[in-house]
Design a protein around this motif. Sequence first.
Motif: not given
Length: 1085
Positions: A348, A352, A382, A385-387, A390-393, A416
Amino acid sequence: MEKRMLRWCFENGLRLYFILRIICSSCCLLCFVKAQSRIPTEIVQLWASEFGGELNSIVTKYSGSLLLQKKYKDVEPFIRIEEVDGVELVMQFGEKMKEMLGRKVEAVKRLVDAAEEADLYHKYDMNFEFDYYNSVLINERDENRNYVELGNEFILEVNEHFNNLPVNTSLSNIQVPTNVYNKDPDILNGAYWSEALNAVFSENFMKDPTLTWQYFGSSTGFFRLYPGIKWMPDGNGVISFDCRNRGWYIQAATSPKDIIILFDISGSMKGLRMTIAKHTINTILDTLGENDFVNIIAYSDYIHYVEPCFEGTLVQADRDNREHFKLLVDKLNAKGTGVVTKALIEAFRVLNKFNETGQGSLCNQAIMLITDGAVEDYESVFEQYNWPDCKVRVFTYLIGREVTFAEYVKWIACNNKGYYTHISTLADVQENVMEYLHVLSRPMVISHDHDIIWTEAYMDNARAHGILLGVVGTDVPLKELLKLAPRYKLGVHGYAFLNTNNGYILAHPDLRPLYKDGKKVKPKPNYNSVDISEVEWEDTDEVLRTAMVNGETGSFSMNVKVPVDEGKRVLFLTNDYFYTHIDDTPFSLCIVLTRGHGESLFIGNISVEEGLHDIDQPDLTLANEWIYCVTDIDPDHRKLSQKEAVIRYLTGQEPDLECDEELLQEVLFDAVVTAPLEAYWTAIAMNISENNEDGIEMAFLGTRAGLMRSYPFIGKEKSSNKKFFTTQDKHSIFTMDHFPLWYRRAAEHPPGHFVYSIAFEEDMVSGKKNRSKMITASTAVSVTVSKRMAIAAAVGVQINLSLMRQKFWMATQQSNDTDCSNIEGTCPISCDDDALNCFLIDNNGFILISKKEEETGKFLGEVDGSVMTQLLNMGLFTEVKLYDYQAMCKGATNHHSGSQPMLSPFYTILAALKWFLSNLFIFFVEFNFCGLWNGESLVNAKTVFHFGHKHRKVEAFQPCNTEYPAFVYDHTIKEANGFIECGDCQKIFVVQNIENSNLLLLATEAYCDCSIFPPVTLEPNEVKYNASVKCERMRTQKLRRRPNACYAFHPEENAEECGGASGISLAGMLLLLNVGVAVTVAVLQ
């Protein structure tokens, strides 16, 4: 007293010794001074003058160069010379290419409409039965002579437009990968509804006969191709083609992406799991292309990048980087405990950073997690870094038969916006890896935007699911594009080339996609990822590359060293580059014109009636790769040569032919001006003695309009070089890429100055290069109007080598009654004396004549390194360093340990045994013994083994960069002489220029052994980079232009379909591949 006497005797004796030594040395010096004069320079001058004069008289007479120059001089009052406007010309060519590609786009759009409609009205039926034409089985019969199932009669006819393959232009047929069942319901349903494309395929071809292959690649695996062909297995009896693995399919199916692969190498991943995991990574890498970026992080107790040089970054997923990753992954071993949290955080962090700094694809981002289980508390990762966006699958691949951790691994993907798959055997890898492409295609499908980018997507109405059905498209051979940049408008050395948005070459005369491995010709592994900077390598600041990648229109000038004759010779030119972007494509076009005569075109007027008589002569041919008239539209015209087409058009027999009026005017003019040469050569031939003592076998000429004339002075059966002036010797004729070599070299010398060379002929059976028995001589013919000069033509002859040798040895003799009173040195003297070695060499140091016939054609430095070294030191020759960034080096490996080759031969045996046992184990694990009673299952089992575990074959040659020398004579130095210290002796030599030629006469002393000097060779040296430089080169991100369209997410996307039981249905949407995707075009050029 005795002691004094002894001392006196000793001192005087020693003094006497030194006196005698000095006297002897003085004598030796006198001998040397005399030796220095043993090859009289005036005699060598006389030989060069006599031989050069006779040779020039012969070639001038037989070539008719003076007559041809006079004929062009006579018409100078009736011609005009125009300066080429490079910017205007490149924009004109670019517009034509845009229009041509636009027609292909329209054809594919018609396929889109037909496919959408056919799919919309088809009702899927699990029990559907349908007999389609299977391209592998067509025309196959069983032992009873009945057609096999799916293999009915399918009429095929050889078609020149389709690479001379047997095809059916009325129907398409279907190829199914070996690992897909021919009668799977998905295949049968898709084959049925896609029959509707047949009518559109045919209609497209009728509307645009320049179209080549049209196709539909289904996400279920079948590939419908028009026109239909018989698909043949490879040398192993296997058909490994799967359209879903092809670059055009993948590029059409998804937008650009940044991928980080997390590879679990903990101890539980040993054995078969590790094998499956590595194969999964390799398969993922194969789905990436030049618009994607990637890195691989291995993790167990700790994390480490498989390539330490790539730590903290992503690299472009070009072929070189993908193959490098595969080699590194193959070396990994399982150990330790798997801790995925740190690996996820690192992934991540890198993604990013790349996104925030504007690097990478700036589109899709994804993490591929390959593991046999995950039980940690990673929810907080998650959350941080992602929630919630969810820009990263995150895509997860559970490896092995164990399903204990399936829910955990699936949870990661489903939360994700990714997809979960379970891979328990090698046979599962291909289909499961492809699922991630279907997920990434959802936003593109749902958006329903028909963006006209180079790969266009098309869909039907099932918007909420966004399911990929397949990819359709058509191919555009590169030669069709380059025909729109007519060769005659670019001058003697000019050319055109195309590049992609990533700076890769699509087409370039110096692009060499093939190489020879023994008797086999193979494609280079990196043939479609050659960068502009690796071809136009003298643009060290990448000014040209930057402008073209940015899609600019403009010009740039550069002094260049142009290798010719397979790198043995070099031309020094000043080139002007004119470039522009081709709208609605990711491509840029550049035309290159040589400063001076290369930017001047002369135009002469002549009536059709006058020119037609002179063009319709048997000794005249036209460049068949040039387009005087378009012959590939009407099938009735395809068998016409360009000369036949021109005559039919001019005589009114084929008024509908589309012809280049400007080129026709030029060729008619040249036909009239050069016509007197035919009568001139005929008159000479009538006076030639039966023995043809002058040794001229052929006279020939070529003009700037691609017109060629030739006249043989001997019967064809007696010709020493039957390939010259034919398509078997591409260097001797006009092609789409270049003017003949003899024309190009002559253009860089003054008219009347003949350029001589000897070529090597390649034996087609053995692959070896044999010395030619012919010497080619050519000179340029120019026109000058208002102080502007243009090259109108070049004319030359082919001389029999043995007869030329006789003349050389006759001219380099002195008779015994020669008056030697005023000559210093040995007199009389002759080149055939044992004490003398004489060579006739050209301006690049290659030997045309030597006492030893086997030395003919060799480089002087390889025969006598001492003399070549001295000539270089004196400045008579200059060494020029050239570079080849498309080279293939033998024995290039990626072993980290240099000691491995030193191991015992038993190492090889043990390695082979290990390979066999591991494959046997995998085979038993995956083989279904219960199916032995079912023949079809047996076939499937074989397929699983073959495709599930491919061992990488290490090729003998690998891509590399090389540096190699070429040598050039300084024509301002007319003569030179000197001596070479060779230990116990000194070698004397004399060099004399031969007037009106590129030849030198070299005489050297024969008896002095100078073997202490190493040979001067032309061998290339691989450019080696130390670790830090290599790392910097690999990490460096070259300038690229991102594709315009990006589909990363869509609010209507159904992220709940994330694998496992839900599964993605394979019905509903379509994607379109537009014409000319780089990978497809490069293969078909």
